[in-house]
Scaffold this motif. Structure first.
Motif, short mmCIF file in Angstrom:
data_model
loop_
_atom_site.label_atom_id
_atom_site.label_comp_id
_atom_site.label_asym_id
_atom_site.label_seq_id
_atom_site.Cartn_x
_atom_site.Cartn_y
_atom_site.Cartn_z
N PHE A 128 0.80 -0.87 0.08
CA PHE A 128 -0.33 0.25 -0.22
C PHE A 128 1.21 1.11 0.17
CE2 PHE A 128 -2.39 3.10 2.46
CZ PHE A 128 -3.40 3.15 2.05
N ILE A 129 2.20 1.34 1.10
CA ILE A 129 2.76 2.54 1.35
C ILE A 129 3.54 2.94 -0.43
CG2 ILE A 129 4.98 3.55 2.14
CD1 ILE A 129 4.25 1.74 4.56
N ASN A 130 4.35 1.37 -1.23
CA ASN A 130 4.40 1.70 -2.29
C ASN A 130 4.19 2.38 -3.75
OD1 ASN A 130 6.85 0.27 -1.37
ND2 ASN A 130 6.06 -1.40 -1.99
N HIS A 131 2.37 1.87 -3.54
CA HIS A 131 1.53 2.51 -4.35
C HIS A 131 1.21 4.22 -4.08
CE1 HIS A 131 1.07 -1.17 -6.42
NE2 HIS A 131 0.48 -1.82 -5.69
N THR A 132 0.57 4.02 -2.86
CA THR A 132 0.33 4.89 -2.74
C THR A 132 1.39 6.73 -2.47
OG1 THR A 132 0.46 4.96 0.00
CG2 THR A 132 -2.23 4.52 -0.96
N ARG A 133 2.29 6.28 -2.00
CA ARG A 133 3.59 7.10 -1.99
C ARG A 133 3.67 8.08 -0.87
NH1 ARG A 133 7.78 5.84 -4.98
NH2 ARG A 133 8.38 8.05 -5.39
N PRO A 134 3.22 8.31 0.07
CA PRO A 134 2.82 8.97 1.19
C PRO A 134 4.13 9.93 1.40
CG PRO A 134 3.54 7.67 2.58
CD PRO A 134 3.02 7.10 0.84
N PHE A 135 5.02 9.78 0.95
CA PHE A 135 6.63 10.36 1.08
C PHE A 135 6.16 11.49 0.00
CE2 PHE A 135 7.55 5.85 -0.35
CZ PHE A 135 7.68 6.37 -1.82
N SER A 136 6.05 11.04 -1.75
CA SER A 136 5.90 11.73 -2.41
C SER A 136 4.26 12.98 -2.52
CB SER A 136 5.43 11.34 -3.68
OG SER A 136 6.60 10.68 -3.81
N ILE A 137 3.69 12.44 -1.74
CA ILE A 137 2.38 13.74 -1.13
C ILE A 137 2.91 14.26 -0.46
CG2 ILE A 137 -0.05 13.69 -0.11
CD1 ILE A 137 -0.49 10.72 -1.29
N ALA A 138 4.07 14.34 0.84
CA ALA A 138 4.63 15.17 1.39
C ALA A 138 4.90 15.96 0.73
CB ALA A 138 4.86 15.21 2.96
N LYS A 139 6.15 15.46 0.12
CA LYS A 139 6.44 16.62 -0.61
C LYS A 139 6.39 17.72 -1.66
CE LYS A 139 10.35 13.55 -1.38
NZ LYS A 139 12.02 13.30 -2.28
N ALA A 140 4.74 16.93 -2.04
CA ALA A 140 3.98 18.59 -3.19
C ALA A 140 3.15 19.07 -1.81
CB ALA A 140 3.01 17.46 -3.89
N ILE A 141 3.27 18.66 -1.43
CA ILE A 141 2.56 19.69 0.24
C ILE A 141 3.08 20.39 0.78
CG2 ILE A 141 1.36 19.88 2.32
CD1 ILE A 141 0.33 17.27 1.64
N ASP A 142 5.22 19.93 0.72
CA ASP A 142 5.73 21.32 1.40
C ASP A 142 5.75 22.47 -0.03
OD1 ASP A 142 5.91 20.72 3.19
OD2 ASP A 142 7.74 18.66 2.97
N LYS A 143 5.52 21.67 -1.26
CA LYS A 143 5.94 22.80 -2.33
C LYS A 143 5.35 24.04 -2.76
CE LYS A 143 9.25 19.67 -4.72
NZ LYS A 143 9.69 18.62 -5.79
N GLY A 144 3.43 23.27 -2.04
CA GLY A 144 2.44 23.96 -2.28
C GLY A 144 1.63 23.79 -3.82
#
Length: 237
Positions: A128-144
């Motif tokens: 599930f983590i490999n498919h959803t990539r929460p770390f990538s979502i967090a990066k997008a949030i930081d970049k706005g």
């Protein structure tokens, strides 16, 4: 020899190996150093150990070490998630099936199969983590980038599902690894109350579930990866 393995890898790791690798029923045990290292790394270091560490680390990094708040609607959709381009992960169903499997196998004295329900569930969390990539979502949030508020809710949703599933998996693993799972429960503030039934404890989102705002600490690694290049543990002369 057993004492030497305990001294290097811990009693829980040895107990896990003996209970999942035989001898059980008609199967002989394969107690070899190479096999022990293989199982230790696959099930413990790269399995529950790495998965629990990943989830706790992301909750610590993105939510200040607190279980994220999730929106719970009447339809129960918060217990599942469909990553883009993939089939649905229904953790309520996955955990319920694991609970049924554990109970049925325990009743039939198939200890190995009962314990492996926990490892199978951990594997689903990793997938599930490999498919959803929460770390990538967090990066997008930081970049706005994009819908930041929507992504924050998505990230909270994903990490709650992961944490609650890991909590439940630890219950099925605890008969073989009471000390290590006890360490996880202490770090996650989710020590099971004495006398509670496994069926109640393992209900996803039930009365014993992780609660928003509950403190989760990463803590020390449950299992460090074993180095197969080291010589086998030797018994004391």
């Amino acid at each position: 020899t057993l004492k030497a393995y305990i001294d290097r890898y811990g009693l829980d790791a040895l107990r896990w190996y003996l209970l999942t690798q035989g001898p059980l029923r008609e199967t002989d045990a394969d107690f070899s150093y190479a096999k022990f290292v293989e199982v230790f790394n696959a099930d413990l270091a790269n399995g529950i150990g790495n998965c629990a560490s990943r989830v706790a680390n992301m909750i610590e990094k993105y939510f200040g070490g607190q279980v994220p708040d999730v929106t719970i609607d009447d339809a129960g959709k918060w217990k599942r998630f469909t990553p883009e381009g993939h089939t649905e992960f229904n953790f309520e169903e996955l955990c319920a099936n694991a609970s049924i499997g554990a109970h049925q196998n325990l009743e039939g004295h198939r200890l190995d199969e009962a314990l492996l329900q926990g490892i199978t569930l951990v594997g689903q969390v990793d997938l599930f983590i490999n498919h959803t990539r929460p770390f990538s979502i967090a990066k997008a949030i930081d970049k706005g980038e994009g819908d930041v508020e929507g992504m924050k809710k998505q990230l909270a949703h994903i990490l709650y599902l992961c944490a609650e599933a890991v909590r439940i998996a630890s219950l099925f693993l605890s008969p073989a690894m009471p000390w290590k799972m006890g360490q996880l429960w202490a770090n996650w503030n989710c020590v099971p109350p004495v006398g509670a039934k496994l069926s109640d404890l393992s209900r996803f989102g039930g009365e014993h579930a992780l609660r928003p705002g509950q403190k989760i600490a990463k803590g020390d690694a449950l299992f460090m990866r074993a180095d197969g290049k080291l010589p086998p543990p030797a018994k004391q002369a």
